[in-house]
Motif scaffolding. Structure first.
Motif, PDB file in Angstrom:
ATOM      1  N   GLY A   1       0.818  -1.205   0.000  1.00  0.00           N
ATOM      2  CA  GLY A   1       0.000   0.000   0.000  1.00  0.00           C
ATOM      3  C   GLY A   1       0.848   1.250   0.000  1.00  0.00           C
ATOM      4  O   GLY A   1       2.072   1.212   0.145  1.00  0.00           O
ATOM      5  N   GLU A   2       0.186   2.366  -0.124  1.00  0.00           N
ATOM      6  CA  GLU A   2       0.899   3.648  -0.172  1.00  0.00           C
ATOM      7  C   GLU A   2       1.479   4.014   1.181  1.00  0.00           C
ATOM      8  O   GLU A   2       2.582   4.563   1.272  1.00  0.00           O
ATOM      9  N   HIS A   3       0.754   3.718   2.251  1.00  0.00           N
ATOM     10  CA  HIS A   3       1.181   4.099   3.588  1.00  0.00           C
ATOM     11  C   HIS A   3       1.595   2.911   4.449  1.00  0.00           C
ATOM     12  O   HIS A   3       2.081   3.108   5.565  1.00  0.00           O
ATOM     13  N   LEU A   4       1.399   1.700   3.938  1.00  0.00           N
ATOM     14  CA  LEU A   4       1.704   0.513   4.734  1.00  0.00           C
ATOM     15  C   LEU A   4       1.843  -0.698   3.824  1.00  0.00           C
ATOM     16  O   LEU A   4       1.081  -0.857   2.878  1.00  0.00           O
ATOM     17  N   SER A   5       2.837  -1.560   4.108  1.00  0.00           N
ATOM     18  CA  SER A   5       2.988  -2.837   3.401  1.00  0.00           C
ATOM     19  C   SER A   5       3.142  -3.931   4.443  1.00  0.00           C
ATOM     20  O   SER A   5       3.778  -3.724   5.488  1.00  0.00           O
ATOM     21  N   THR A   6       2.559  -5.090   4.158  1.00  0.00           N
ATOM     22  CA  THR A   6       2.621  -6.197   5.122  1.00  0.00           C
ATOM     23  C   THR A   6       2.998  -7.495   4.422  1.00  0.00           C
ATOM     24  O   THR A   6       2.830  -7.641   3.208  1.00  0.00           O
ATOM     25  N   GLU A   7       3.487  -8.429   5.223  1.00  0.00           N
ATOM     26  CA  GLU A   7       3.836  -9.765   4.743  1.00  0.00           C
ATOM     27  C   GLU A   7       3.514 -10.757   5.855  1.00  0.00           C
ATOM     28  O   GLU A   7       3.923 -10.561   7.006  1.00  0.00           O
ATOM     29  N   LEU A   8       2.769 -11.812   5.538  1.00  0.00           N
ATOM     30  CA  LEU A   8       2.412 -12.817   6.513  1.00  0.00           C
ATOM     31  C   LEU A   8       2.543 -14.186   5.876  1.00  0.00           C
ATOM     32  O   LEU A   8       1.945 -14.457   4.826  1.00  0.00           O
ATOM     33  N   GLY A   9       3.359 -15.065   6.492  1.00  0.00           N
ATOM     34  CA  GLY A   9       3.609 -16.375   5.914  1.00  0.00           C
ATOM     35  C   GLY A   9       3.568 -17.480   6.952  1.00  0.00           C
ATOM     36  O   GLY A   9       3.835 -17.259   8.140  1.00  0.00           O
ATOM     37  N   VAL A  10       3.231 -18.687   6.512  1.00  0.00           N
ATOM     38  CA  VAL A  10       3.227 -19.851   7.387  1.00  0.00           C
ATOM     39  C   VAL A  10       3.650 -21.069   6.572  1.00  0.00           C
ATOM     40  O   VAL A  10       3.358 -21.168   5.379  1.00  0.00           O
ATOM     41  N   ARG A  11       4.350 -21.985   7.215  1.00  0.00           N
ATOM     42  CA  ARG A  11       4.810 -23.212   6.564  1.00  0.00           C
ATOM     43  C   ARG A  11       4.611 -24.378   7.522  1.00  0.00           C
ATOM     44  O   ARG A  11       4.846 -24.273   8.734  1.00  0.00           O
ATOM     45  N   ARG A  12       4.183 -25.510   6.967  1.00  0.00           N
ATOM     46  CA  ARG A  12       4.018 -26.737   7.738  1.00  0.00           C
ATOM     47  C   ARG A  12       4.912 -27.812   7.166  1.00  0.00           C
ATOM     48  O   ARG A  12       4.801 -28.180   5.988  1.00  0.00           O
ATOM     49  N   ASP A  13       5.839 -28.302   7.989  1.00  0.00           N
ATOM     50  CA  ASP A  13       6.747 -29.384   7.605  1.00  0.00           C
ATOM     51  C   ASP A  13       6.323 -30.670   8.292  1.00  0.00           C
ATOM     52  O   ASP A  13       5.939 -30.670   9.466  1.00  0.00           O
ATOM     53  N   GLN A  14       6.435 -31.769   7.569  1.00  0.00           N
ATOM     54  CA  GLN A  14       6.212 -33.095   8.128  1.00  0.00           C
ATOM     55  C   GLN A  14       7.447 -33.929   7.827  1.00  0.00           C
ATOM     56  O   GLN A  14       7.764 -34.183   6.667  1.00  0.00           O
ATOM     57  N   ASN A  15       8.142 -34.339   8.896  1.00  0.00           N
ATOM     58  CA  ASN A  15       9.396 -35.062   8.745  1.00  0.00           C
ATOM     59  C   ASN A  15       9.242 -36.496   9.230  1.00  0.00           C
ATOM     60  O   ASN A  15       8.579 -36.755  10.237  1.00  0.00           O
ATOM     61  N   GLN A  16       9.863 -37.418   8.506  1.00  0.00           N
ATOM     62  CA  GLN A  16       9.740 -38.840   8.825  1.00  0.00           C
ATOM     63  C   GLN A  16      10.255 -39.153  10.224  1.00  0.00           C
ATOM     64  O   GLN A  16       9.757 -40.049  10.897  1.00  0.00           O
ATOM     65  N   GLN A  17      11.251 -38.379  10.700  1.00  0.00           N
ATOM     66  CA  GLN A  17      11.858 -38.689  11.979  1.00  0.00           C
ATOM     67  C   GLN A  17      11.254 -37.884  13.132  1.00  0.00           C
ATOM     68  O   GLN A  17      10.926 -38.438  14.178  1.00  0.00           O
ATOM     69  N   PHE A  18      11.079 -36.550  12.972  1.00  0.00           N
ATOM     70  CA  PHE A  18      10.668 -35.755  14.122  1.00  0.00           C
ATOM     71  C   PHE A  18       9.215 -35.275  14.057  1.00  0.00           C
ATOM     72  O   PHE A  18       8.755 -34.534  14.924  1.00  0.00           O
ATOM     73  N   GLY A  19       8.456 -35.664  13.030  1.00  0.00           N
ATOM     74  CA  GLY A  19       7.044 -35.312  12.978  1.00  0.00           C
ATOM     75  C   GLY A  19       6.794 -33.933  12.395  1.00  0.00           C
ATOM     76  O   GLY A  19       7.543 -33.454  11.541  1.00  0.00           O
ATOM     77  N   GLY A  20       5.710 -33.274  12.847  1.00  0.00           N
ATOM     78  CA  GLY A  20       5.285 -32.009  12.251  1.00  0.00           C
ATOM     79  C   GLY A  20       5.898 -30.794  12.913  1.00  0.00           C
ATOM     80  O   GLY A  20       6.265 -30.814  14.088  1.00  0.00           O
ATOM     81  N   GLN A  21       6.010 -29.714  12.135  1.00  0.00           N
ATOM     82  CA  GLN A  21       6.570 -28.465  12.617  1.00  0.00           C
ATOM     83  C   GLN A  21       5.914 -27.315  11.845  1.00  0.00           C
ATOM     84  O   GLN A  21       5.873 -27.337  10.609  1.00  0.00           O
ATOM     85  N   THR A  22       5.419 -26.323  12.547  1.00  0.00           N
ATOM     86  CA  THR A  22       4.784 -25.160  11.921  1.00  0.00           C
ATOM     87  C   THR A  22       5.569 -23.912  12.276  1.00  0.00           C
ATOM     88  O   THR A  22       5.918 -23.701  13.444  1.00  0.00           O
ATOM     89  N   THR A  23       5.876 -23.089  11.274  1.00  0.00           N
ATOM     90  CA  THR A  23       6.609 -21.847  11.501  1.00  0.00           C
ATOM     91  C   THR A  23       5.863 -20.689  10.867  1.00  0.00           C
ATOM     92  O   THR A  23       5.275 -20.813   9.794  1.00  0.00           O
ATOM     93  N   TRP A  24       5.922 -19.530  11.541  1.00  0.00           N
ATOM     94  CA  TRP A  24       5.234 -18.320  11.098  1.00  0.00           C
ATOM     95  C   TRP A  24       6.238 -17.199  10.893  1.00  0.00           C
ATOM     96  O   TRP A  24       7.319 -17.174  11.499  1.00  0.00           O
ATOM     97  N   SER A  25       5.859 -16.258  10.053  1.00  0.00           N
ATOM     98  CA  SER A  25       6.635 -15.020   9.915  1.00  0.00           C
ATOM     99  C   SER A  25       5.692 -13.898   9.515  1.00  0.00           C
ATOM    100  O   SER A  25       4.660 -14.135   8.857  1.00  0.00           O
ATOM    101  N   GLY A  26       6.040 -12.688   9.903  1.00  0.00           N
ATOM    102  CA  GLY A  26       5.225 -11.533   9.534  1.00  0.00           C
ATOM    103  C   GLY A  26       6.049 -10.257   9.608  1.00  0.00           C
ATOM    104  O   GLY A  26       7.014 -10.169  10.377  1.00  0.00           O
ATOM    105  N   SER A  27       5.701  -9.282   8.789  1.00  0.00           N
ATOM    106  CA  SER A  27       6.412  -8.007   8.798  1.00  0.00           C
ATOM    107  C   SER A  27       5.476  -6.876   8.402  1.00  0.00           C
ATOM    108  O   SER A  27       4.483  -7.078   7.702  1.00  0.00           O
TER     109      SER A  27
END
Length: 625
Positions: free
Chosen positions: A373-399
């Motif tokens: 936007g003109e006065h504001l920009s944003t970024e929001l992300g999420v990822r879900r990993d599934q690993n054979q050894q350690f199972g699931g993992q969810t990570t977030w990011s935002g700016s």
């Protein structure tokens, strides 16, 4: 190098792919970034703190290696253990080497057993571009991207027609470098083929040690690079990128060996036969004006064969990785963009050590929304990993990005990260723990970006990273998730151009602490500074570099102190003709003795030696055909 089968690519319908035909051209531009979101974008548009080295920068700075180039990045420290091929500790914002992701043309190259990426073995003559992201990008890349991401792009075509190149260099410590390349193409097809040989007699990396360590540690590296791309009309493109580096690296072993018969220690003359290679292929097309997609398949190998000239001892660790990534970039409106994708990779281990498990897979999906936007920009992300050894993992990011005016932006960001334990952590016989959990991180960052003038730009970052479940080895040499750390830091990068003068200044202040003991993390200097200054005189170019590193500790208990140091280097080049260029560089001009790591011998600690004053003269010939 084993070349995998990519016949499956031919079965992908063209309608499922989207093109980005300008990517090869973008690799030569200093003001764009690819690694942050796996797509070409302006460096000012991304939330990631970043540093970019183009091929033009590499030619100007004349670095000896990739790790030499990385010492110029604010917030990045390199702690080698002596010699050209020695294992370097690479710390991005105070995190260890295994906590940062390394890619070659989008392909992961880290060794799945040790976590080391073999960056010291990549030849700069085969590299087009280096991008360094500082701060977690796990929401896009998953495991390992806690401290940041380093992406190497192999050398590309310089334009239409045929452009051969030949480089010969000779220098101190019986150093010889030769490289040969040919690039070219037409409007639809481009290619680059290059090969190089780098040899040096090296130095004696240790002081007091076994008599067998008294020799110089030689290094030999043979590298090959191939890139090929072809466009089908205006919307479709396919390509292939290959990089292979292999050779031998000798090193000292002051820890010696142990004879179970005589119960006496003895010296060794060890060396490593190494190989780091990657191959990737892609298909893409611009399906519609709003939909771009890219499918990538990759394979990497990291081979480590340690031997001893004085005995029959041999230790082999070979890891192999296959990976697939599919990404879609959707322009929903002029202000809203969506990134959606998924990836899969599988690691396999073969060697002289029998692991309980020798393979594992990881699959993931990710989505990221961006608003401009003109006065504001944003970024929001999420990822879900599934690993054979350690199972699931969810990570977030935002700016959030707030433009203060036409020349100044303020960014506030939050990101999560994690690192999966290596095969050594999990399955190494007698010294592992199969119940380990991934390491986790949370990072907070405030950035200020200012275009001070048309040719002057300032970027500053204030950040904090909290690490938990960090893996350390207990008194019984078994790894456990018990450590936690807090890293506070400040970085500044200033790039200025005054007529024919150019200066680049990088400054980093860091406070990396173990939260339990309060001690400073090992081999992390609290203050680092890098300055490059270059001047163009028509066909002559002269430049200098100054690097200053404060004191650090070699151990977690902060008992063994490493002194700080400053290094001065000079360089110059002369374009004798349009086809012939002569270059000369002098590193460590003041012949400063320094160490970034210690070793123990007979109960005392000593510093690994680094090269003193060295010179390298090179001739580059690029005949016109």
């Amino acid at each position: 190098m084993k070349i995998p089968t990519f016949a499956a690519l031919l079965c992908v319908p063209a309608a499922a792919l989207a093109a980005e035909p300008a990517r090869d051209d973008a690799l030569k531009l200093p003001d764009v970034l690819i690694s942050a979101n796996r797509q070409v974008e302006s460096r000012t548009a991304t939330s990631a703190a970043n540093t970019v080295f183009t091929r033009s920068d590499i030619d100007r700075l004349q670095p000896t290696s990739v790790t030499d180039l990385l010492t110029r990045v604010p917030g990045v420290q390199v702690a080698p253990t002596g010699g050209r091929g020695s294992l370097p500790g690479i710390f991005i914002r105070g995190t260890k080497a295994a906590q940062s992701l390394v890619l070659v043309d989008g392909v992961r190259i880290a060794n799945a057993t040790s976590g080391d990426s073999g960056l010291q073995f990549l030849d700069v003559d085969q590299i087009e571009r280096v991008e360094v992201l500082r701060g977690s990008r796990s929401a896009v890349y998953g495991s390992d991207a806690i401290g940041g991401v380093i992406q190497i792009f192999t050398r590309r075509s310089t334009g239409p027609g045929l452009q051969p190149r030949l480089r010969l260099a000779a220098g101190s410590n019986h150093t010889w470098q030769r490289s040969l390349g040919l690039s070219g193409g037409d409007g639809a097809t481009r290619f680059n083929l290059g090969a190089s040989l780098d040899e040096t007699a090296g130095i004696d990396s240790t002081g007091p040690s076994f008599a067998s360590d008294g020799d110089h540690d030689a290094y030999r590296n043979k590298s090959l690079n191939l890139s090929l791309s072809h466009t089908f009309g205006e919307r479709f493109e396919a390509g292939l990128n290959l990089l292979d580096s292999r050779g031998r690296s000798e090193y000292d072993n002051p820890f010696g060996g142990f004879d179970p018969v005589t119960f006496e220690s003895f010296g060794q003359k060890p060396y490593t036969d190494f190989s780091v290679s990657s191959i990737g292929t892609y298909l893409d097309a611009q399906l519609t004006d709003a939909w771009h997609s890219r499918l990538e398949l990759g394979h990497s190998e990291n081979r480590d064969d340690k031997r001893d000239k004085l005995s029959d001892e041999r230790s082999v660790f070979n890891t192999y990785r296959d990976q697939v990534t599919w990404q879609n970039d959707l322009a929903l409106t002029e202000q809203h963009n969506l990134l959606v994708g998924g990836d899969w990779y599988e690691d396999r281990v073969h060697g002289s050590t029998d692991f309980t498990e020798d393979s594992r897979w990881n699959r993931a999906v990710f989505i990221q929304h961006r608003f401009s936007g003109e006065h504001l920009s944003t970024e929001l992300g999420v990822r879900r990993d599934q690993n054979q050894q350690f199972g699931g993992q969810t990570t977030w990011s935002g700016s959030v990005t707030v433009p203060l005016n036409a020349r100044n932006d303020v960014l506030l960001s939050y990101s999560e990260g994690f690192r999966a334990p290596t095969f050594n952590d999990l399955y190494y016989p007698q010294f592992s723990n199969p119940n380990l959990d991934p390491e986790h991180s949370k990072s907070y960052e405030l950035q200020w970006r200012s275009q001070l003038s048309r040719d002057s730009r300032l970027e500053a970052s204030l950040y904090r990273t909290d690490l938990r479940d960090a893996i350390i080895f207990g008194q019984d040499s078994t790894p456990r998730n018990v450590a936690s750390a807090r890293i506070n830091g400040f970085e500044m990068a200033l790039d200025q151009q005054w007529g024919e003068w150019r200066s680049q200044l990088g400054l980093a202040l860091i406070d990396p602490r173990d939260r339990d003991s309060g001690h400073t993390l090992a081999r992390r200097a609290r203050r680092t500074l890098s300055l490059d200054l270059d001047r163009q005189f028509e066909r002559f170019t002269v430049g200098g570099s100054w690097q200053a590193v404060s004191a650090s500790y070699d151990d977690e208990a902060n008992r063994n102190r490493l002194a700080g140091y400053g290094l001065l280097g000079l360089r110059g080049s002369w374009a004798a003709t349009d086809e012939l260029k002569l270059e000369l560089k002098l590193d460590n001009l003041l012949d400063k003795g320094y160490s970034r790591a210690l070793y123990s011998y007979e109960g005392a600690s000593y510093g690994y030696r680094e090269e003193g004053r060295t010179a390298l003269f090179s001739v580059t010939w690029t005949p016109a055909l």
